[in-house]
Write a protein that holds these residues in place. Structure first.
Motif: not given
Lengths: 116, 228
Positions: A46, A38-39, A34-35, B25-27, A50, A31, B22
């Motif tokens: 955060y 993406e971020a 992944t976050i 959610r970030v997007r 999450q 997780g 996840l």
């Protein structure tokens, strides 16, 4: 924009479970990766919200990933408030893509008749 | 199946589903879809007085029965659109970054900057080609191309790129509707006899209005989503 969840499935005779990396093949750490992927850069708060973790628990997982060279942890300030930022390293991007590809392969082997 | 054990909590299906959830959610947290739409709507509305009063270059005047026919180029409006869209995209990129940071994330700004630059290049190239290399009246195919490279069409193409970058289905659907309206200009008959000074206004009002309505719609949807 690349998406590790769209990664192609690896090919080869070895069973995909054999290549699973214990550092990445774990719900919370996957997780985090992944976050962060993406971020691009994500704040500690955060991640904690999450992933529904305590600060101490999250710190432990971040420590494992940082030791493995998959993330970089940066501490700083936003105004007067202390912040901790997490960024994925190149090795982290690769590890995430490989983990996702292996997960897909595992699932497809389970779902394909005779694919065990 | 393999003889290797996989912890129950690390079931591949669950891990993959969690990972996708996840990422999604970030997007969602990074999205500020309403902002670019409202900025582009403002740019479109401001273009109306600019196109009306900005300097224009008149050339190729030829006498025809009952008057003179000239080719004119809206130089001032052309410069306005290029500069305004580049500034708009810089603003949009800044907003995305700021919003993402306020939510504890960062954001990929490069796609928005690249889209803005690409938009400026397409507009400039399209304007120059149509002004210097082609002579009206254009054949049917070129009219379609012209509508795509003129500002309202180029905005639609840029929104198409953004919907893909953000993997935003609702924005994609909105953009398709917008492009249909822009490529098949709807004027409801008004403005057809207003001459070259105001004749362009209805299409800008409609495309700007559509962008504004879309922006407000996305803003309301986003607010409702956050309140839940």
């Amino acid at each position: 924009m690349s998406d590790p969840t769209d990664a192609p499935e690896p090919t080869g005779p070895a069973h995909p479970a054999n290549g699973l990396d214990d550092v990445v093949h774990q719900r919370v750490r996957l997780g985090i990766l992944t976050i962060a992927h993406e971020a691009r850069r994500v704040e500690f708060g955060y991640l904690r919200t999450q992933l529904e973790l305590t600060g101490g628990n999250l710190s432990q997982h971040l420590g494992v990933l940082e030791t493995a060279g998959l993330i970089e942890v940066e501490k700083g300030y936003a105004g007067r408030r202390a912040r901790t930022w997490v960024t994925l390293t190149q090795a982290g991007h690769t590890a995430l893509a490989e983990e996702i590809a292996r997960l897909k392969l595992l699932i497809s082997r389970v779902e394909t008749p005779g694919g065990q | 199946m393999t003889a290797d054990s996989v912890p129950a909590g690390d079931d591949p299906r669950r891990l993959l589903a969690d990972s996708r959830r996840l990422a999604h959610r970030v997007r969602l947290a990074q999205r500020v879809t309403w902002f670019p739409l409202l900025v582009l709507a403002a740019v479109t509305f401001v273009a109306i007085p600019v196109q009306r009063w900005a300097p224009r270059a008149v050339s190729n005047c030829q006498p025809i029965a009952g008057g003179t026919r000239c080719t004119f180029w809206l130089v001032g409006a052309f410069v306005y659109w290029v500069l305004a869209l580049v500034l708009a995209y810089a603003l949009i990129a800044g907003c995305y970054l700021r919003v993402a940071q306020s939510r504890g994330l960062s954001s990929r700004v490069a796609p928005y900057v690249i889209t803005g630059i690409a938009l400026a290049v397409v507009l400039t190239a399209g304007g120059l080609v149509f002004h210097y290399l082609l002579t009206p009246p254009y054949p049917g195919v070129l009219v379609g191309v012209w509508r795509l490279v003129e500002p309202s069409g180029a905005i639609g193409v840029a929104l198409l790129v953004l919907s893909w970058l953000e993997r935003h289905l609702a924005l994609l659907l909105f953009t398709v509707v917008y492009l249909v309206v822009v490529l098949v200009p709807i004027t409801f008959g008004w403005g057809s006899h207003w001459g070259s000074r105001w004749g362009f206004a209805p299409s800008l009002v409609i495309s700007g209005g559509l962008l504004m309505l879309g922006g407000l719609g996305f803003l309301l949807t986003q607010r409702r989503g956050r309140q839940r």
